[in-house]
Enzyme design. Structure first.
Site, short mmCIF file in Angstrom:
data_model
loop_
_atom_site.label_atom_id
_atom_site.label_comp_id
_atom_site.label_asym_id
_atom_site.label_seq_id
_atom_site.Cartn_x
_atom_site.Cartn_y
_atom_site.Cartn_z
N ASN A 210 1.31 1.15 9.98
CA ASN A 210 2.35 0.67 10.84
C ASN A 210 3.56 1.73 10.50
O ASN A 210 3.46 2.71 9.73
CB ASN A 210 2.94 -0.72 10.04
CG ASN A 210 3.32 -0.55 8.80
OD1 ASN A 210 4.32 -0.02 8.40
ND2 ASN A 210 2.46 -1.28 7.54
N ASP A 279 -2.29 -6.37 6.71
CA ASP A 279 -2.67 -7.44 6.13
C ASP A 279 -4.29 -7.56 6.10
O ASP A 279 -4.86 -8.35 5.42
CB ASP A 279 -2.36 -8.52 7.30
CG ASP A 279 -0.78 -8.77 7.17
OD1 ASP A 279 -0.26 -9.17 6.06
OD2 ASP A 279 -0.14 -9.09 8.23
N LYS A 289 -16.63 11.06 9.58
CA LYS A 289 -15.86 11.12 10.90
C LYS A 289 -16.62 10.26 11.93
O LYS A 289 -17.95 10.78 11.99
CB LYS A 289 -15.48 12.33 11.26
CG LYS A 289 -14.33 12.26 12.24
CD LYS A 289 -13.98 13.58 12.65
CE LYS A 289 -13.15 13.63 14.25
NZ LYS A 289 -12.87 15.10 14.84
N PHE A 323 10.35 -9.78 1.84
CA PHE A 323 10.83 -9.59 3.15
C PHE A 323 9.94 -10.06 4.38
O PHE A 323 8.80 -10.42 4.18
CB PHE A 323 10.80 -7.95 3.63
CG PHE A 323 11.97 -7.31 3.20
CD1 PHE A 323 12.47 -7.11 1.65
CD2 PHE A 323 13.08 -6.96 4.20
CE1 PHE A 323 13.63 -6.50 1.23
CE2 PHE A 323 13.99 -5.97 3.61
CZ PHE A 323 14.64 -6.01 2.52
N LYS A 337 7.62 -18.36 4.95
CA LYS A 337 7.30 -17.35 3.84
C LYS A 337 7.73 -17.74 2.59
O LYS A 337 7.31 -17.45 1.62
CB LYS A 337 7.41 -15.92 4.52
CG LYS A 337 6.39 -15.47 5.26
CD LYS A 337 6.65 -14.00 6.16
CE LYS A 337 5.70 -13.66 7.29
NZ LYS A 337 6.19 -12.76 8.01
O1 PMT Z 1 10.60 1.15 6.00
P1 PMT Z 1 11.55 1.11 6.88
O2 PMT Z 1 11.03 1.99 8.16
O3 PMT Z 1 13.13 1.14 6.58
O4 PMT Z 1 11.55 -0.49 7.63
C1 PMT Z 1 11.90 -1.48 6.99
C2 PMT Z 1 10.86 -2.74 7.14
C3 PMT Z 1 10.88 -3.29 8.53
C4 PMT Z 1 9.48 -2.25 6.85
C5 PMT Z 1 11.28 -3.82 6.10
O5 PMT Z 1 12.81 -4.06 6.20
C6 PMT Z 1 10.45 -4.93 6.16
O6 PMT Z 1 10.59 -5.97 7.02
N1 PMT Z 1 9.30 -5.16 5.08
C7 PMT Z 1 8.44 -6.15 5.23
C8 PMT Z 1 7.52 -5.89 6.43
C9 PMT Z 1 6.24 -6.92 6.12
O7 PMT Z 1 5.23 -6.44 5.82
O8 PMT Z 1 6.76 -8.16 6.46
P2 PMT Z 1 5.44 -9.36 6.55
O9 PMT Z 1 6.15 -10.47 7.17
O10 PMT Z 1 4.15 -8.92 7.30
O11 PMT Z 1 5.36 -9.88 4.89
C10 PMT Z 1 6.10 -10.61 4.32
C11 PMT Z 1 6.22 -10.28 2.84
O12 PMT Z 1 4.91 -10.19 2.17
C12 PMT Z 1 6.67 -8.79 2.82
O13 PMT Z 1 7.66 -8.74 1.55
C13 PMT Z 1 5.34 -7.86 2.43
O14 PMT Z 1 5.68 -6.99 1.43
C14 PMT Z 1 4.50 -9.11 1.73
N2 PMT Z 1 3.23 -8.82 1.98
C15 PMT Z 1 2.47 -8.79 3.00
C16 PMT Z 1 1.16 -8.62 3.33
C17 PMT Z 1 0.33 -8.57 1.86
N3 PMT Z 1 -0.95 -8.27 2.04
N4 PMT Z 1 0.98 -8.46 0.65
C18 PMT Z 1 2.45 -8.71 0.56
O15 PMT Z 1 2.78 -8.55 -0.45
#
Ligand code: PMT
Length: 401
Positions: A210, A279, A289, A323, A337
């Site tokens: 991403n 995810d 490849k 986040f 969340k």
């Molecule tokens: O890096 P930048 O370019 O500055 O951009 C910042 C950002 C957009 C990446 C950041 O501000 C942000 O939003 N980060 C969280 C991105 C994310 O994965 O969001 P989510 O809604 O998919 O996940 C929710 C939370 O679960 C997040 O805290 C993530 O770290 C966590 N997660 C998700 C999937 C996973 N398998 N394990 C996790 O711990």
């Protein structure tokens, strides 16, 4: 450089080859929002003319102890009163010794005796001079007096030798000065921050990922560092330099991030998960490849462990902040969340816009707290959001305890 904004910094320059590097220091401090005034020793003027510092700082340079000024004040006394912080770069062995022993025989050393605000000295000299017992004893004297000394960097020196004695890069000096001026409200706290994307390989040369740049997570790590915390940063691949003086662990996949997080998690007081974790991973990564000899290619994906959810399950006394990157239903998705992952707070991030989310220098977020409070934050720099986040963690979870 949040806490350098609108600050008055007096830059002392003493006579060493690193003088030319201090011109860039003035620029960086100004870029951070500070006003800079320069005091030079006579020897420093043999390396860089006062006119250069005068033109760049936009203020007269203080060079002589009893030079007449238009308003009959003495710069070295007046500037000592108005300084929010003082930086001497380069600091020669001679100036270091004079400050340690209270000698005031020129404008710079007299000024330094009159200063009551924080002082940071950046010594730079030949390695054998730096290692000399007299110099090291002077360093100890000054540190015991709460004057901060930035250890010189190692590398090739102007005299042709290699070793400790170089003036660190201007960006590092400014980062250090910023810490000196920041409130130390996280002093001693152990913080884990995750940042950047993860990547999931399809074959040895292709991956799913991403656009996360790491800017948001790195800004949080640096904000904690500047406020006295002991920070560990776990980062996916980014194009930004690792932050100065912060233990940084580099990972690629979600699995590697999970391993690194769970290895350090139990020692942490606060965990902030700003990383954009994939995810799913590819069920079977191809050994070689993949050739483009079919019109359609189907790749099977398997769900990754949700690291944050597992942290929420294990949590006892830690503060856990997640986040949520959302393109729609910001509040609903974030609240879901917050509760499903047992978080104390979630930063809901609007992504998919030019000035917010991935890669931008600014961000548009909302804070949601486990007690139902919420706060909408106007568009601002990621650095400002990072400091605001730290302020809210203090007021909601730490000061209250
Ligand atoms: O890096 P930048 O370019 O500055 O951009 C910042 C950002 C957009 C990446 C950041 O501000 C942000 O939003 N980060 C969280 C991105 C994310 O994965 O969001 P989510 O809604 O998919 O996940 C929710 C939370 O679960 C997040 O805290 C993530 O770290 C966590 N997660 C998700 C999937 C996973 N398998 N394990 C996790 O711990």
């Amino acid at each position: 450089m949040y806490h350098l904004k609108n600050k008055t910094i007096i830059l002392g320059v003493s006579g060493g080859i690193a003088c030319y590097k201090s011109v860039e220091l003035v620029r960086l401090l100004q870029k951070a929002g500070a006003s800079v005034y320069v005091v030079m020793t006579q020897n420093a003027t043999r390396f860089v003319g006062p006119l250069t510092f005068e033109a760049i700082s936009g203020h007269p340079v203080c060079l002589e102890l009893f030079a007449p000024t238009p308003d009959t004040t003495f710069h070295h006394i007046q500037w000592a009163e108005m300084a929010d912080a003082v930086l001497v770069a380069p600091t020669t062995a001679n100036v270091l010794a004079k400050v340690a022993h209270g000698i005031a025989d020129d404008a710079l050393t007299t000024f330094l005796l009159a200063v009551q605000s924080p002082i940071l000295l950046s010594p730079s000299m030949n390695t054998r001079m730096w290692e000399n017992k007299a110099v090291q004893e002077n360093v100890s004297i000054l540190e015991n007096r709460n004057i901060s000394i930035l250890q010189p960097a190692s590398g090739e020196l102007a005299c042709g030798t290699t070793g400790a004695g170089r003036q660190p890069d201007a960006a590092i000096i400014v980062e250090y000065l910023h810490r000196l001026l920041s409130p130390q409200d996280y002093y001693g706290k152990k913080i884990l921050v995750t940042a950047g994307p993860t990547i999931e390989y399809i074959d040895p040369v292709r991956f799913i990922s991403n656009p996360s740049s790491g800017k948001m997570g790195y800004a949080i790590a640096r904000a904690f560092y500047s406020r006295g915390a002991n920070v560990t940063l776990i980062t996916g691949p980014t194009h930004i330099e690792f932050p100065f003086d912060i233990r940084t662990i580099s990972v690629q996949t979600a699995n590697e991030m999970a391993d690194a997080v769970f290895e350090h998690e139990s020692q942490m007081d606060i965990i902030i998960k700003a990383a954009a974790v994939a995810d799913y991973h590819v069920t079977q990564k191809a050994a070689h490849k993949i050739k483009k000899d079919t019109d359609e290619l189907h790749i099977a994906l398997k769900k990754n462990q949700d690291i944050l959810k597992e942290l929420g399950r294990r949590k006892k006394h830690q503060i856990l902040v997640g986040f949520a990157a959302e393109t729609q239903e910001l509040k609903n998705n974030a609240l879901q969340k917050l509760s499903a992952k047992n978080l104390d707070m979630i930063v809901a991030n609007i992504v998919g816009q030019k000035d917010s989310g991935f890669q931008a220098d600014t961000n548009h977020v909302m804070f949601f707290f486990k007690d139902g409070k919420e706060e909408s934050i106007p568009l601002m720099s990621k650095e400002s959001i990072a400091h605001l986040l730290l302020d809210r963690i203090q007021s909601n979870f730490l000061r209250a305890v």
